[in-house]
Scaffold this motif. Structure first.
Motif, mmCIF file in Angstrom:
data_model
loop_
_atom_site.group_PDB
_atom_site.id
_atom_site.type_symbol
_atom_site.label_atom_id
_atom_site.label_comp_id
_atom_site.label_asym_id
_atom_site.label_seq_id
_atom_site.Cartn_x
_atom_site.Cartn_y
_atom_site.Cartn_z
ATOM 1 N N ALA A 1 8.125 3.673 13.826
ATOM 2 C CA ALA A 1 8.261 4.516 12.638
ATOM 3 C C ALA A 1 9.720 4.908 12.415
ATOM 4 N N LEU A 2 10.450 5.164 13.494
ATOM 5 C CA LEU A 2 11.871 5.492 13.384
ATOM 6 C C LEU A 2 12.672 4.306 12.848
ATOM 7 N N VAL A 3 12.285 3.098 13.223
ATOM 8 C CA VAL A 3 12.937 1.913 12.658
ATOM 9 C C VAL A 3 12.759 1.900 11.142
ATOM 10 N N GLY A 4 11.525 2.216 10.699
ATOM 11 C CA GLY A 4 11.284 2.282 9.269
ATOM 12 C C GLY A 4 12.104 3.358 8.587
ATOM 13 N N VAL A 5 12.229 4.515 9.225
ATOM 14 C CA VAL A 5 13.048 5.591 8.672
ATOM 15 C C VAL A 5 14.502 5.145 8.552
ATOM 16 N N PHE B 1 0.833 -1.206 0.000
ATOM 17 C CA PHE B 1 0.000 0.000 0.000
ATOM 18 C C PHE B 1 0.869 1.258 0.000
ATOM 19 N N CYS B 2 1.862 1.277 0.849
ATOM 20 C CA CYS B 2 2.742 2.449 0.940
ATOM 21 C C CYS B 2 3.521 2.658 -0.351
ATOM 22 N N ALA B 3 3.964 1.563 -0.973
ATOM 23 C CA ALA B 3 4.701 1.684 -2.226
ATOM 24 C C ALA B 3 3.831 2.303 -3.318
ATOM 25 N N ASP B 4 2.533 2.011 -3.268
ATOM 26 C CA ASP B 4 1.609 2.544 -4.274
ATOM 27 C C ASP B 4 1.186 3.977 -3.979
ATOM 28 N N HIS B 5 0.977 4.290 -2.698
ATOM 29 C CA HIS B 5 0.373 5.576 -2.329
ATOM 30 C C HIS B 5 1.354 6.598 -1.751
ATOM 31 N N PHE B 6 2.498 6.134 -1.252
ATOM 32 C CA PHE B 6 3.497 7.045 -0.695
ATOM 33 C C PHE B 6 4.836 6.804 -1.395
ATOM 34 N N ALA B 7 4.799 6.904 -2.703
ATOM 35 C CA ALA B 7 6.001 6.621 -3.489
ATOM 36 C C ALA B 7 7.113 7.606 -3.142
ATOM 37 N N LEU B 8 8.329 7.087 -3.049
ATOM 38 C CA LEU B 8 9.469 7.919 -2.685
ATOM 39 C C LEU B 8 10.028 8.705 -3.868
ATOM 40 N N ASP B 9 9.575 8.394 -5.073
ATOM 41 C CA ASP B 9 10.119 9.083 -6.243
ATOM 42 C C ASP B 9 9.386 10.387 -6.556
ATOM 43 N N ASP B 10 8.414 10.757 -5.732
ATOM 44 C CA ASP B 10 7.672 11.987 -5.981
ATOM 45 C C ASP B 10 7.441 12.746 -4.670
ATOM 46 N N LEU B 11 8.453 12.766 -3.830
ATOM 47 C CA LEU B 11 8.294 13.394 -2.515
ATOM 48 C C LEU B 11 8.108 14.903 -2.617
ATOM 49 N N ALA B 12 8.768 15.537 -3.556
ATOM 50 C CA ALA B 12 8.669 16.990 -3.664
ATOM 51 C C ALA B 12 7.234 17.441 -3.881
ATOM 52 N N ALA B 13 6.437 16.631 -4.572
ATOM 53 C CA ALA B 13 5.042 16.993 -4.831
ATOM 54 C C ALA B 13 4.187 16.907 -3.577
ATOM 55 N N ARG B 14 4.683 16.217 -2.541
ATOM 56 C CA ARG B 14 3.927 16.062 -1.303
ATOM 57 C C ARG B 14 4.299 17.108 -0.259
ATOM 58 N N GLU B 15 5.315 17.897 -0.503
ATOM 59 C CA GLU B 15 5.807 18.823 0.507
ATOM 60 C C GLU B 15 4.749 19.862 0.889
ATOM 61 N N GLY B 16 4.519 19.998 2.194
ATOM 62 C CA GLY B 16 3.644 21.033 2.712
ATOM 63 C C GLY B 16 2.171 20.859 2.409
ATOM 64 N N GLN C 1 6.524 0.203 8.390
ATOM 65 C CA GLN C 1 6.390 0.391 6.950
ATOM 66 C C GLN C 1 6.012 1.836 6.603
ATOM 67 N N LEU C 2 5.140 2.433 7.412
ATOM 68 C CA LEU C 2 4.779 3.836 7.184
ATOM 69 C C LEU C 2 5.999 4.737 7.321
#
Length: 337
Positions: A200-204, A19-34, A79-80
């Motif tokens: 969550a920190l473990v995931g980070v 779910f996270c890979a589909d909805h919280f993709a790391l390749d488009d983080l700038a679009a999520r800022e703020g 995972q989150l």
């Protein structure tokens, strides 16, 4: 105590990861800022069941919820954290037993912890993560829990966030809210907050390791991948060890909190938060170093992981406060013996 995850827990972990890979993709983080989390995405997160994982922590005597439990919540929050999920997921999950609509995703809950017992309104300024995005504010004092509709809180000032994916609001004060729990529930919520923020920190920390490892395998210098250099190998090995230690501590804390006969929940939570905080920050810094000059730029991923680690490390007690708690506990044991 058995620390091996069962088949159902592994399946849940894989479902949350997908779910996270589909909805919280790391390749488009700038679009999520703020930006607040999209309503459709928040509904999907609720449908996945993450927001209701702690429903069975409702008040004694009330109808049991459909939540799985704290261990499963820790698995999900790892995972989150690895995918830098946005929105007030942590506080909404913690608030599910107390706030109607939080589990279904129709109500978003932000929160803040305030040490001590304050009668009446609390004067600020108070920095609240996702404060402008929430519908309800949950305030955790030492001796009680209060909820206050966001509409009843004075207008906020948009703050400058440390983590660009975690917008903050600065509130001038928080009015007295409706009490939904006394000291035992407040203590339990804080304990769960410590454990889930550690997860969550473990995931980070894992996410930072993944970024550094992938770059080290792809980036070539002198005709070979930089991952073959001994110095890089040592850095990646240290990152791996930090993740595994923190993961073991976080899962152990969730297990002990679920069954206190296995140990002291407060000590276990403090150990988890301390190790996970150190792992998240150290791995974020190491990822920046592995990527070299590119690692210092805002176009690359390491700074997102490092900043999220700084934010989470300050939630539900800093490393120094948990180290002090552990030191006090050990000192009391020595004195008693």
């Amino acid at each position: 105590m058995q620390f091996r995850l069962d088949d159902d827990q592994l399946a849940m972990r894989d479902a949350v990861r997908a779910f996270c890979a589909d909805h919280f993709a790391l390749d488009d983080l700038a679009a999520r800022e703020g930006k607040p989390t999209d309503a459709a995405l928040w509904s999907a997160l609720a449908e996945l069941g993450v927001l209701g994982l702690l429903l069975d922590d409702a008040a004694p005597g009330s109808e049991a919820g459909s939540g799985l439990g704290l261990i499963e919540a820790a698995i999900a929050f790892e995972q989150l954290g690895a995918h830098l999920a946005g929105g007030p997921v942590l506080w909404s999950t913690l608030a599910a037993p107390f706030v109607d609509g939080a589990t279904e995703g129709t109500v978003r809950v932000a929160g803040v912890t305030i040490d001590g017992s304050v009668a009446g309104s609390t004067t600020g300024p108070l920095v609240v993560e996702h404060g402008d995005e929430c519908d309800v504010l949950l305030v955790a004092y030492d001796d009680r829990l209060e909820i206050c509709p966001r509409a009843e809180v004075a207008a906020s000032v948009t703050g400058a966030p440390l983590d660009p994916l975690t917008p903050v609001a600065v509130l001038p004060d928080v009015p007295a809210g409706r009490v939904v729990g006394g000291a035992p529930k407040a203590g339990r919520l804080r304990l769960h907050g410590e454990i889930l923020s550690a997860a969550a920190l473990v995931g980070v920390a894992q996410g930072a390791l993944d970024v550094a490892r992938d770059y080290a395998l792809e980036r070539e210098q002198f005709g070979v991948a930089i991952g073959s250099f001994q110095a890089i190998k040592h850095m990646l090995a240290d990152m791996y060890v930090r993740v595994e230690l923190a993961r073991a501590a976080a899962y152990a804390a969730a297990a002990v909190a679920t069954d206190p006969r296995a140990g002291d929940p407060q000590r276990a939570a403090s150990a988890a938060k301390l190790l996970a905080g150190e792992a998240g920050i150290a791995n974020g810094r190491a990822a920046v170093q592995v990527l070299g000059g590119m690692g210092f730029t805002w176009d690359m991923l390491p700074h997102y992981f490092l900043k999220r680690a700084w934010v989470l490390e300050n939630q539900f007690g800093t490393a120094s406060s948990h180290a002090a708690r552990l030191g006090t506990a050990v000192g009391s044991e020595v004195a008693a013996s």
